[in-house]
Design an enzyme around this catalytic site. Structure first.
Site, PDB file in Angstrom:
ATOM      1  N   PRO A   2       0.827  -1.219   0.000  1.00  0.00           N
ATOM      2  CA  PRO A   2       0.000   0.000   0.000  1.00  0.00           C
ATOM      3  C   PRO A   2       0.862   1.271   0.000  1.00  0.00           C
ATOM      4  O   PRO A   2       1.834   1.359   0.742  1.00  0.00           O
ATOM      5  CB  PRO A   2      -0.789  -0.119   1.302  1.00  0.00           C
ATOM      6  N   GLU A   3       0.489   2.226  -0.849  1.00  0.00           N
ATOM      7  CA  GLU A   3       1.231   3.482  -0.967  1.00  0.00           C
ATOM      8  C   GLU A   3       0.304   4.652  -0.620  1.00  0.00           C
ATOM      9  O   GLU A   3      -0.836   4.454  -0.239  1.00  0.00           O
ATOM     10  CB  GLU A   3       1.815   3.598  -2.377  1.00  0.00           C
ATOM     11  N   ARG A 266      12.052  -6.404  -6.820  1.00  0.00           N
ATOM     12  CA  ARG A 266      11.311  -5.248  -7.318  1.00  0.00           C
ATOM     13  C   ARG A 266      11.339  -5.184  -8.834  1.00  0.00           C
ATOM     14  O   ARG A 266      12.319  -5.531  -9.455  1.00  0.00           O
ATOM     15  CB  ARG A 266      11.916  -3.960  -6.751  1.00  0.00           C
TER      16      ARG A 266
END
Ligand SMILES: [Zn+2]
Length: 291
Positions: A2-3, A266
């Site tokens: 979550p950002e 990533r």
């Protein structure tokens, strides 16, 4: 993970639901999630929630008389409001085992911190009011949507930290709330390469990056509000993202295929035509294996 847009809307919607409620019961199931022992977590019993806020990727619950509960959801932590109390009938099956913390409120509902998957990394801290700034919040950078985050402030940060733009945006030391997905979205919007060094940006590029940070995050918040309404977000609405997790699809601006750099766990998505002067970066995961 979550950002900022997800967490902003989560804190807004949660606040509407729990502000003014008193905590009646506290159950800690995921002992590893609890990072503080003084004050004891039982102090939450009888405390009243006066506010729910976001700082960076942390959620803060202000509680009367004198407590601040801080949470970091990490990748897989989520918050749920359930209709039943925490004790009594224990939630059965997988869902039950994944509850790290459960707070039963005076209206009978339970706020649950749940975490899916085998790696339990979500974290909870309880502080006396005023002491929370010395915990995990120490060392956090600027809120990108605050008045203090000006193009001049960004230029200063870019000079201070010599690193690649993607790393700069996600480190939380300069600007907070931006993770892997929104860093890609911002750099695409700014037409800057994720691999470019912070110290090489000219004034026009700094301005473009600043505008892209603000516009992309503001649009993300609006998008989340529209998709979620009053609901607490569980999944990032992927259709709000233009390039992140859209590998090989046409760039929404120029039509060139979106490329991907894999590095450790990533992935970085970018448009070679718009962002890196046509250069396609090596898939670093594969080249490392071949070395
Ligand atoms: Zn493009």
């Amino acid at each position: 993970m979550p950002e900022l847009p997800f967490l902003t809307v989560l804190s807004e919607n949660l606040k509407r639901q729990v502000q003014g409620r008193e905590i009646r019961e506290v159950v800690v199931r995921g002992v590893s999630a609890l990072k503080t022992f003084d004050p004891p977590i039982d102090r939450l019993r009888g405390a009243r929630i006066t506010d729910v806020r976001r700082r960076g990727k942390y959620l803060l619950f202000d509680l009367l008389p004198d407590l601040v509960l801080v949470m970091h959801l990490m990748r897989n932590g989520r918050l749920q409001l359930a209709a039943e109390p925490a004790a009594g009938r224990r939630p059965s099956g997988r869902a039950g085992r994944d509850v790290a913390l459960a707070l039963t409120l005076d209206d009978g509902r339970t706020l649950r911190l749940i975490e899916m998957g085998t790696k339990k990394r979500a974290a909870v801290w309880l502080f006396r009011r005023g002491e929370e700034s010395g915990g995990p919040l120490a060392g956090l950078g600027s809120e990108p949507l605050s008045d203090a985050f000006t193009p001049a402030a960004l230029a200063e940060m870019l000079r201070a930290g010599r690193m690649r733009l993607k790393q700069f945006l996600t480190t939380q030391r300069y600007v907070v709330g931006i993770g892997n997905a929104y860093a890609d979205e911002i750099l695409w919007e700014a037409r800057l390469s994720p691999q470019a060094m912070t110290t090489t940006l000219g004034p026009a590029e700094v301005d473009r990056l600043h505008a892209a940070i603000r516009a992309t995050l503001a649009r993300g918040i609006d998008g989340h509000r529209q998709v979620l309404g009053d609901a607490l977000p569980m999944k990032e609405p992927l259709h709000l993202l233009s390039v992140h997790r859209h590998g090989k699809e046409p760039c929404p601006r120029c039509g060139a295929p979106i490329a991907v750099i894999f590095y450790e766990d990533r992935e970085t998505y970018y448009c070679p035509a718009c962002q890196s002067g046509g250069r396609v970066y090596a898939d670093r995961r594969r080249s490392r294996l071949l070395r």
